[in-house]
Enzyme design. Structure first.
Site, PDB file in Angstrom:
ATOM      1  N   ASP A 163       0.850  -1.192   0.000  1.00 18.21           N
ATOM      2  CA  ASP A 163       0.000   0.000   0.000  1.00 18.21           C
ATOM      3  C   ASP A 163       0.892   1.251   0.000  1.00 18.21           C
ATOM      4  OD1 ASP A 163      -2.334   1.494   0.215  1.00 18.21           O
ATOM      5  OD2 ASP A 163      -2.364   1.398   2.415  1.00 18.21           O
ATOM      6  N   HIS A 164       0.638   2.163  -0.913  1.00 15.05           N
ATOM      7  CA  HIS A 164       1.382   3.436  -0.992  1.00 15.05           C
ATOM      8  C   HIS A 164       2.898   3.294  -1.050  1.00 15.05           C
ATOM      9  CE1 HIS A 164      -1.974   6.181  -0.732  1.00 15.05           C
ATOM     10  NE2 HIS A 164      -2.497   5.393   0.193  1.00 15.05           N
TER      11      HIS A 164
ATOM     12  N   ASP B 109       2.608   5.090  -5.436  1.00 15.47           N
ATOM     13  CA  ASP B 109       1.882   6.344  -5.282  1.00 15.47           C
ATOM     14  C   ASP B 109       2.760   7.475  -5.775  1.00 15.47           C
ATOM     15  OD1 ASP B 109       0.570   8.586  -4.591  1.00 15.47           O
ATOM     16  OD2 ASP B 109       0.316   8.115  -2.476  1.00 15.47           O
TER      17      ASP B 109
ATOM     18  N   GLY C 169      -8.995   5.404   1.922  1.00 15.32           N
ATOM     19  CA  GLY C 169      -9.651   6.086   3.045  1.00 15.32           C
ATOM     20  C   GLY C 169     -11.059   5.574   3.263  1.00 15.32           C
ATOM     21  N   GLY C 170     -11.190   4.267   3.400  1.00 15.88           N
ATOM     22  CA  GLY C 170     -12.534   3.662   3.499  1.00 15.88           C
ATOM     23  C   GLY C 170     -13.197   3.785   4.854  1.00 15.88           C
TER      24      GLY C 170
ATOM     25  N   THR D  69      -7.893   2.314   9.311  1.00 20.36           N
ATOM     26  CA  THR D  69      -8.256   2.878  10.615  1.00 20.36           C
ATOM     27  C   THR D  69      -9.347   2.076  11.333  1.00 20.36           C
ATOM     28  OG1 THR D  69      -7.669   5.035   9.722  1.00 20.36           O
ATOM     29  CG2 THR D  69      -8.914   5.035  11.766  1.00 20.36           C
TER      30      THR D  69
HETATM   31  P1  13P Z   1      -8.511   4.372   6.313  1.00 19.87           P
HETATM   32  O1  13P Z   1      -7.415   4.459   7.317  1.00 19.87           O
HETATM   33  O2  13P Z   1      -9.372   5.593   6.260  1.00 19.87           O
HETATM   34  O3  13P Z   1      -9.323   3.136   6.512  1.00 19.87           O
HETATM   35  O4  13P Z   1      -7.832   4.280   4.873  1.00 19.87           O
HETATM   36  C1  13P Z   1      -6.948   3.241   4.579  1.00 19.87           C
HETATM   37  C2  13P Z   1      -6.266   3.445   3.276  1.00 19.87           C
HETATM   38  O5  13P Z   1      -6.758   4.071   2.379  1.00 19.87           O
HETATM   39  C3  13P Z   1      -4.943   2.809   3.103  1.00 19.87           C
HETATM   40  O6  13P Z   1      -4.377   3.107   1.877  1.00 19.87           O
END
Ligand code: 13P
Length: 318
Positions: A88-89, A110, A224-225, A248
């Site tokens: 991720d990223h 990213d 950012g779910g 999160t």
């Molecule tokens: P949240 O922390 O809002 O769940 O987002 C996670 C995310 O987008 C990781 O790339």
């Protein structure tokens, strides 16, 4: 089943009109929770690991890449649902390459931000950086998929001018150029979502999803779910989102459980102490067991992940 890549998972999701959940794991309990949730829901899974967890070679910031990968591999080998292991990223070619070399089946580069993770990068440089990873991924004997990002993730508000919003939100023409020139397997887009809790009232520009989806065939990703109302998530999926990142929410479930378990442990002990004093009995000796604290926290993460899988429509799709 077992190991697969993002391309396979997202092309099924695109056909089936659902989103695959991508869940961040940082340690053994979260890797276990993620796999357990996918098995329980019969859901395809994207197991995500961040650079901020694995750090640099020889200098992990939390859990070493080799350690996390070893745990993931053991569990994925036993899995009866398809799982992609995804970075991720990723911010640099070196860190994407490191993860590909370690056996990840998918990486995100990213390139939307400069190396400081804050300043917006030009589209030309984003494309250049992304293509570099795509070329390396395509040179592997097993298919390794690549996710790119175009636009700036972050909170938007009604008080922003249209020009300010436009600067952050993904522009369909940029997404089209980015998808065509990089041939990535997934594109993360910006429509007002951000990582973690929102400071103000969350505002989402869902029309961005629709307009980007109408110009490219590449599956779209929502970062950012956490903290997005369920109806908005359903609408976003209907409009074309096929991968949703969650971090999160898992941390929140873990921490809530930990606080509850520790508070009830203290309360139970204090009550037994008072009882013993009152009744003139032998005083109780406190007990310490890591398993009794972490097992409920792991279960809480499983439940949080299962709820998201149900919301994303990927339950029962494996
Ligand atoms: P949240 O922390 O809002 O769940 O987002 C996670 C995310 O987008 C990781 O790339």
């Amino acid at each position: 089943m077992g190991l697969t890549n993002l391309k396979e998972l997202l092309s099924e999701a695109d056909k089936g009109g659902y989103a695959v959940g991508a869940f961040n794991a940082v340690n053994m309990e979260s890797v276990q929770a993620t796999l357990a949730a996918a098995e329980a829901e019969r859901a395809p899974l994207i197991l995500q690991i961040t650079e901020t967890t694995i750090g640099q070679p020889g200098k992990p910031t939390y859990t070493g890449l080799e350690e996390l990968m070893a745990m993931a591999k053991v569990l994925v080998e036993k899995a009866t649902v398809p799982v992609a292991i995804h970075l991720d990223h990723g911010r640099t070619f070196a860190s994407c390459k490191r993860c590909i070399d370690a056996g990840f089946t998918s990486v995100m580069i990213d390139g939307s931000l400069k190396i400081d993770g804050k300043t917006v990068e030009s589209i030309d440089e984003n494309i250049r950086k992304t293509k570099e990873i795509v070329e390396y991924a395509r040179s592997q004997s097993q298919y390794v998929s690549v996710e790119g990002e175009i636009g700036s993730l972050g909170e938007i508000s009604d008080s922003m001018s249209n020009a300010e919003k436009r600067e952050m939100l993904t522009q369909p023409k940029d997404a089209k150029r980015f998808a065509m020139e990089t041939s990535v397997d997934a594109v993360a887009i910006a429509f007002g979502t951000k990582h973690g809790p929102y400071k103000g009232k969350a505002v989402f520009e869902l029309t961005v999803i629709e307009s980007v989806n109408s110009v490219i065939d590449t599956p779209l990703v929502m970062h950012g779910g956490t903290g997005i109302p369920s109806n908005t998530v359903r609408e976003a999926i209907k409009l074309g989102i096929n991968k949703i990142n969650i971090d999160t929410q898992i941390r929140m479930a873990f921490e809530k459980s930990l606080r509850e378990v520790l508070a009830s442990k203290t309360n139970d002990y204090m009550a037994s102490l008072e009882r013993a004093i009152e009744e003139g009995d032998e005083l109780p000796v406190p007990k310490y067991d890591i398993r009794k604290i972490l097992d409920p926290a792991r279960k809480a993460m499983v439940e949080a992940i299962r709820a998201k899988m149900q919301l994303f429509g990927c339950s029962g799709k494996a």
